[in-house]
Design a protein around this motif. Structure first.
Motif, PDB file in Angstrom:
ATOM      1  N   SER A  20       0.849  -1.200   0.000  1.00  0.00           N
ATOM      2  CA  SER A  20       0.000   0.000   0.000  1.00  0.00           C
ATOM      3  C   SER A  20       0.881   1.245   0.000  1.00  0.00           C
ATOM      4  O   SER A  20       0.651   2.185  -0.766  1.00  0.00           O
ATOM      5  CB  SER A  20      -0.897   0.056   1.247  1.00  0.00           C
ATOM      6  N   GLU A  95      -8.182  -0.041  -0.580  1.00  0.00           N
ATOM      7  CA  GLU A  95      -8.548   0.068   0.842  1.00  0.00           C
ATOM      8  C   GLU A  95      -9.608  -0.955   1.229  1.00  0.00           C
ATOM      9  O   GLU A  95      -9.587  -1.482   2.344  1.00  0.00           O
ATOM     10  CB  GLU A  95      -9.031   1.489   1.166  1.00  0.00           C
ATOM     11  N   GLN A 128      -9.442   1.440   9.210  1.00  0.00           N
ATOM     12  CA  GLN A 128     -10.000   1.123   7.893  1.00  0.00           C
ATOM     13  C   GLN A 128     -11.358   1.798   7.682  1.00  0.00           C
ATOM     14  O   GLN A 128     -11.686   2.183   6.557  1.00  0.00           O
ATOM     15  CB  GLN A 128     -10.105  -0.390   7.689  1.00  0.00           C
ATOM     16  N   GLU A 131     -10.332   5.215   6.625  1.00  0.00           N
ATOM     17  CA  GLU A 131      -9.670   5.260   5.321  1.00  0.00           C
ATOM     18  C   GLU A 131     -10.665   5.020   4.184  1.00  0.00           C
ATOM     19  O   GLU A 131     -10.596   5.674   3.149  1.00  0.00           O
ATOM     20  CB  GLU A 131      -8.523   4.247   5.269  1.00  0.00           C
ATOM     21  N   GLU A 132     -11.562   4.083   4.405  1.00  0.00           N
ATOM     22  CA  GLU A 132     -12.571   3.830   3.360  1.00  0.00           C
ATOM     23  C   GLU A 132     -13.472   5.053   3.191  1.00  0.00           C
ATOM     24  O   GLU A 132     -13.839   5.412   2.084  1.00  0.00           O
ATOM     25  CB  GLU A 132     -13.434   2.620   3.739  1.00  0.00           C
TER      26      GLU A 132
END
Ligand code: OFO
Length: 170
Positions: A20, A95, A128, A131-132
């Protein structure tokens, strides 16, 4: 102590975070040579640093729990993108894959009754979500902007504040 299966799975996650970081580094380098994408460039480079930090956190955890964190070989990521929108679509899809991988690790930790790892992973679960959300917001905005240059100008300006706006800092 981590089970061998868990050590291997966490090492796989080290690889995923490293990939990533590498992928977003490449996006940053590409953005840096595009005209007028200073904010986006900064965003990608900062995101790449964040991913490295995610990787380091895993490395320290594996080593502290009696494992050996393996620094992985990396594949060369995509270097160029047909558009900024395409780069952000790839970022979002990536992601989602990372979130799925974290969820699998959480499942494994529960099935092994490894509550320490389960607890450790909660930080990633929360990360996450953030981030999403940020990746989805960027995609939605770029969808609205389309080919509008002034919209893109504003996107590039606003993304600088989005960098620090989330819990993760992205
Ligand atoms: Fe490490 O969270 Fe994005 O990929």
């Amino acid at each position: 102590m981590l089970s061998q299966k868990m050590k291997d799975a966490l090492n796989q996650q080290v690889l995923m975070e490293a990939q990533s970081s590498q992928a977003y580094l490449a996006m940053g380098s590409w953005a840096e040579i595009q005209p007028g994408l200073k904010g986006v460039t900064q965003f990608f480079f900062r995101h790449s640093d964040e991913e490295r930090m995610h990787m380091l956190k895993l490395i320290h955890y594996i080593n502290e729990r009696g494992g050996f964190a393996v620094v992985p070989a990396l594949e060369q990521p995509a270097l160029t993108f047909v558009s900024l929108k395409k780069a952000f679509e790839i970022l979002f899809e990536h992601e989602v894959k990372v979130s799925n991988s974290i969820n699998d690790l959480v499942d494994m930790a529960l099935s092994e009754k490894d509550y320490a790892t389960h607890n450790f992973l909660q930080w990633y679960v929360n990360e996450q979500i953030e981030e999403e959300r940020l990746a989805r917001d960027c995609n939605d905005k770029l969808e609205l902007i389309g080919e509008d240059k002034s919209g893109l100008y504003l996107f590039d300006r606003d993304i600088m504040t989005m960098n620090g706006g989330g819990k993760s800092g992205f």
